[in-house]
Motif scaffolding. Structure first.
Motif, short mmCIF file in Angstrom:
data_model
loop_
_atom_site.label_atom_id
_atom_site.label_comp_id
_atom_site.label_asym_id
_atom_site.label_seq_id
_atom_site.Cartn_x
_atom_site.Cartn_y
_atom_site.Cartn_z
N ILE A 358 4.26 28.33 26.20
CA ILE A 358 5.41 29.19 26.47
C ILE A 358 6.60 28.66 25.66
CG2 ILE A 358 6.95 30.07 28.26
CD1 ILE A 358 4.63 29.72 30.23
N SER A 360 9.53 30.55 24.57
CA SER A 360 10.85 31.18 24.61
C SER A 360 11.45 31.09 26.02
CB SER A 360 10.76 32.64 24.18
OG SER A 360 9.89 33.35 25.05
N GLY A 361 12.78 31.01 26.06
CA GLY A 361 13.49 30.98 27.32
C GLY A 361 13.90 29.57 27.73
N LYS A 362 14.79 29.53 28.73
CA LYS A 362 15.20 28.23 29.26
C LYS A 362 14.12 27.71 30.21
CE LYS A 362 20.13 29.09 28.69
NZ LYS A 362 21.47 29.15 29.34
N GLY A 364 13.87 27.11 33.43
CA GLY A 364 13.57 27.87 34.66
C GLY A 364 12.78 29.13 34.37
N LYS A 365 13.16 29.84 33.31
CA LYS A 365 12.46 31.07 32.92
C LYS A 365 11.02 30.78 32.49
CE LYS A 365 15.77 34.21 33.31
NZ LYS A 365 15.63 35.39 34.22
N LYS A 366 10.87 29.64 31.78
CA LYS A 366 9.52 29.26 31.35
C LYS A 366 8.61 29.00 32.55
CE LYS A 366 10.66 27.26 26.82
NZ LYS A 366 10.60 26.04 25.98
N GLN A 368 8.93 30.27 35.55
CA GLN A 368 8.67 31.56 36.19
C GLN A 368 7.59 32.33 35.45
OE1 GLN A 368 12.38 33.70 36.53
NE2 GLN A 368 13.35 32.08 37.75
N LYS A 369 7.65 32.28 34.12
CA LYS A 369 6.64 32.99 33.33
C LYS A 369 5.26 32.37 33.53
CE LYS A 369 5.46 34.76 28.77
NZ LYS A 369 5.84 34.88 27.34
N ASN A 371 4.17 30.99 36.17
CA ASN A 371 3.71 31.48 37.48
C ASN A 371 3.19 32.91 37.40
OD1 ASN A 371 3.54 30.12 40.00
ND2 ASN A 371 5.72 29.61 39.85
N ARG A 372 3.93 33.76 36.68
CA ARG A 372 3.53 35.16 36.53
C ARG A 372 2.19 35.28 35.82
NH1 ARG A 372 8.82 36.09 34.93
NH2 ARG A 372 8.14 36.45 32.77
#
Length: 414
Positions: A358, A360-362, A364-366, A368-369, A371-372
């Motif tokens: 993963i 891209s993103g900060k 926390g966003k990474k 979350q992704k 998990n998704r």
């Protein structure tokens, strides 16, 4: 085409989730076919038009209304394949395989028919099939049906399907039956549809397949094939029935199940369902001892079946197709971590474990992704981990987080 670009009517895009089910069905069929001793064959998507005109019959709806025909730049008449058996038969003849008999072939791939699109029916559709050439024994018919049944069980839809089976008899029985049909329908010729009047002259058995309501009423009182079966035909069918009973495959005899072309004989069968609306047939097959000879090859007995992958996939439970496999997310917490994450992901994949890097993103966003995506673990790397030759391992299931030496990555038990 005008305006917004879009797909051609009767086609569809198989997006990743749908393709998982398609791949599961195809792979299941391939694995089952190998267990039964079938070898995989691939034939061209297009053939000379005569290949299909001979096998499907000049009076069939497929040839008259549904094939995609075109003339190439050399002036040759070519056709996109509407089904798979004809190509296998052509390959058998043109590759000179008669000395290798008996042979068993498995195939899968796209087919093309210009028909009205509806649920489970497309103009480009996908088909898989099995063909046995050189087998005269009714036990070959039993084995073909057993392979089909095993496939339906493997993909979790056998309880949704019914095996319908019938006999067409041998050439002598069919000739006697054909004469009886001609006599009957000739006496009611004025009541026949235009298509069936043409079939009466060229292929009267195809009247029994008619969807015209007037033809259907006439068919109710038409002579029945079982009245014209000789002892050879009865014995052959009894052996097939006995074979599938010994295997515990449930079935029902359907005396209305026929094939119109002369090269078909003896066993004919279909697996049907009520779960797909009007498109109830999911797999169909039978014996075609006259096919190879009709195409100009040596007399060669054959039996086989074909199934639409689209319809099989529509019935297959998605949870069967989507494997619950281990997945690891690789997350770089900063530039140094992201640079190292490429190598870490490569090492995880070298172990045969699915890994998603993963990028891209900060932070926390990474997370979350990850998990998704359904990741079981996250491997987290930042500048401090890189300098210390360590990796932080987070278990999404338990919430536990541990730090391991970088050198243990290839042996760590996830």
């Amino acid at each position: 085409m005008s305006g917004k670009i879009q797909k051609v009517r009767g086609t569809r895009d198989l997006l990743p989730e749908d393709n998982l089910v398609f791949r599961f069905v195809e792979q299941s069929a391939y694995e089952k076919a190998l267990l039964y001793g079938f070898g995989e064959i691939e034939t061209p998507i297009f053939e000379f038009s005569d290949v299909f005109h001979r096998t499907l019959g000049e009076t069939s709806d497929v040839v008259n209304k549904e094939t995609y025909d075109f003339t190439d730049r050399g002036g040759e008449s070519l056709t996109l394949r509407p089904e798979g058996t004809a190509g296998v038969a052509r390959a058998f003849i043109s590759e000179g395989m008669s000395q290798l008999l008996p042979l068993k072939f498995y195939y899968s791939g796209p087919m093309f028919r210009y028909e009205r699109p509806q649920k489970g029916r497309y103009r480009q559709f996908f088909q898989l099939g099995a063909e046995c050439l050189g087998f005269e024994s009714p036990l070959a018919d039993v084995e073909c049906i057993a392979l089909a049944w095993d496939l339906l069980q493997k993909i979790g839809i056998s309880s949704e399907c019914t095996l319908e089976i019938n006999t067409l008899g041998d050439a002598e029985s069919r000739a006697a039956y054909r004469d009886a049909l001609v006599a009957y329908f000739s006496a009611h010729q004025e009541q026949l549809s235009a298509d069936s009047k043409m079939r009466l002259e060229k292929n009267p058995l195809r009247i029994l397949d008619s969807k015209d309501e007037g033809d259907k009423k006439l068919n109710e009182n038409a002579p029945k094939l079982e009245q014209y079966l000789n002892e050879t035909s009865k014995n052959f069918f009894n052996q097939v029935i006995s074979g599938i009973e010994r295997l515990g495959i449930p079935y029902k005899v359907n005396s209305h199940l026929v094939r119109g072309l002369d090269y078909y004989c003896h066993t004919v069968f279909e697996f049907t369902t009520t779960k797909l609306g009007a498109q109830g047939t999911v797999l169909a097959g039978g014996r075609y001892d006259g096919l190879i000879e009709t195409m100009g090859g040596p007399k060669t007995p054959g039996v086989g079946w074909a199934a639409g992958i689209d319809r099989l996939a529509d019935l297959t439970p998605k949870e069967l197709a989507i494997k619950q496999e281990l997945m690891i997310a690789i997350i770089g917490a900063d530039d140094a971590g992201e640079t190292e994450s490429v190598k870490v992901a490569h090492e995880i994949r070298s172990r045969g474990i699915k890994a998603e890097n993963i990028l891209s993103g900060k932070m926390g966003k990474k997370m979350q992704k990850a998990n998704r995506l359904g990741a079981n673990y996250a491997l987290i790397l930042g500048e401090s981990e890189v300098k210390a030759s360590q990796i932080t391992v987070k278990n999404f299931g338990t919430g536990e987080q541990v730090v391991i030496p970088r050198a243990e990555l290839l042996t760590y038990k996830f």
